[in-house]
Scaffold this active site. Structure first.
Site, PDB file in Angstrom:
ATOM      1  N   ASP A 155       4.076  -7.917  -6.013  1.00 15.07           N
ATOM      2  CA  ASP A 155       4.784  -5.695  -5.265  1.00 15.07           C
ATOM      3  C   ASP A 155       6.049  -5.914  -5.053  1.00 15.07           C
ATOM      4  O   ASP A 155       6.500  -7.612  -4.462  1.00 15.07           O
ATOM      5  CB  ASP A 155       3.920  -5.460  -4.187  1.00 15.07           C
ATOM      6  CG  ASP A 155       2.177  -5.863  -4.561  1.00 15.07           C
ATOM      7  OD1 ASP A 155       2.401  -4.825  -5.854  1.00 15.07           O
ATOM      8  OD2 ASP A 155       2.002  -5.648  -3.663  1.00 15.07           O
ATOM      9  N   ASP A 174       0.503   0.055  -9.114  1.00 15.44           N
ATOM     10  CA  ASP A 174       0.139   0.688  -8.064  1.00 15.44           C
ATOM     11  C   ASP A 174       0.306   2.498  -9.114  1.00 15.44           C
ATOM     12  O   ASP A 174      -0.662   3.019  -8.719  1.00 15.44           O
ATOM     13  CB  ASP A 174       0.408   0.640  -7.078  1.00 15.44           C
ATOM     14  CG  ASP A 174       0.134  -1.144  -6.691  1.00 15.44           C
ATOM     15  OD1 ASP A 174      -1.199  -1.328  -6.996  1.00 15.44           O
ATOM     16  OD2 ASP A 174       0.466  -1.820  -6.432  1.00 15.44           O
TER      17      ASP A 174
END
Length: 206
Positions: A155, A174
């Protein structure tokens, strides 16, 4: 090939490529993982091969900097998520967590593909699902590639409010999933039968 499957392949593959490319750039620019690997092949091997043991920070790849995009609001910072969205299940034993994610990821791919195959591809009311499902599929596969390669997801997008409140770090995959689910929610309302339509359907039955 029917148009709907061209949309599925184009959108899903586009999300996967963009997701993996941005993660490669993040590892290259924000960590030391590629510092002693000058060639592209060596970098890919380092990124998709067995990761080193976690350091004092708890991260497998050592961060070297972050980028402030909007000071006090948004930055690019390397992060690792061994769990699901928002860090769910990250405290489970690794073998249990790995098995769970394999089952969930493969099940999601099968379910999305099956649901997509039921779309006609010609009904204008299906346009939300026609684009939403490929986005979810691409995002799911993008993160699943990470889990297969190194057992954690990379991330790097971090939204915060003056460092007093922060949204969990996320990535392109995401984002695609969130947008895709949003389109599917719209689809659920758009294609929902109205009472009059239901009455007509009942009257038409013998």
């Amino acid at each position: 090939m029917p148009r709907k499957y061209l949309i599925l392949l184009t959108v899903a593959l586009g999300v996967i490529v963009l997701d993996q490319w941005t993660k490669y750039l993040v590892v290259r620019e924000l960590t030391t993982r590629f510092d002693d690997r000058p060639t592209f092949g060596e970098r890919l091997s380092a990124m998709y091969g067995e990761p080193p043991a976690p350091g004092f920070s708890g991260l497998h790849y050592r961060p070297k900097r972050h980028i402030e995009v909007l000071p006090s609001f948004f930055r690019l910072r390397y992060a690792e998520n061994p769990g699901a969205a928002w860090g769910l299940f990250r405290d489970l034993p690794p073998n249990v967590r790995s098995s769970l994610f394999h089952v969930v990821s493969i099940g999601a791919v099968v379910l999305i593909t099956w649901y997509f195959s039921r779309l006609s591809g010609t009904d204008p009311k299906e346009r939300w699902a026609l684009w939403g499902l490929p986005l979810v599929l691409g995002g799911a596969i993008g993160n699943y590639i990470d889990r297969i390669a190194r057992a954690f997801v990379i991330d790097f997008l971090e939204a915060h409010w003056y460092d007093k409140a922060a949204w969990p770090s996320f990535n392109v995959a995401d984002s695609a999933i969130v947008v895709g689910v949003g389109l599917l929610m719209v689809d659920a309302f758009v294609r929902k039968e109205t009472p009059k339509q239901q009455e007509k359907s009942a009257e038409a039955r013998p």
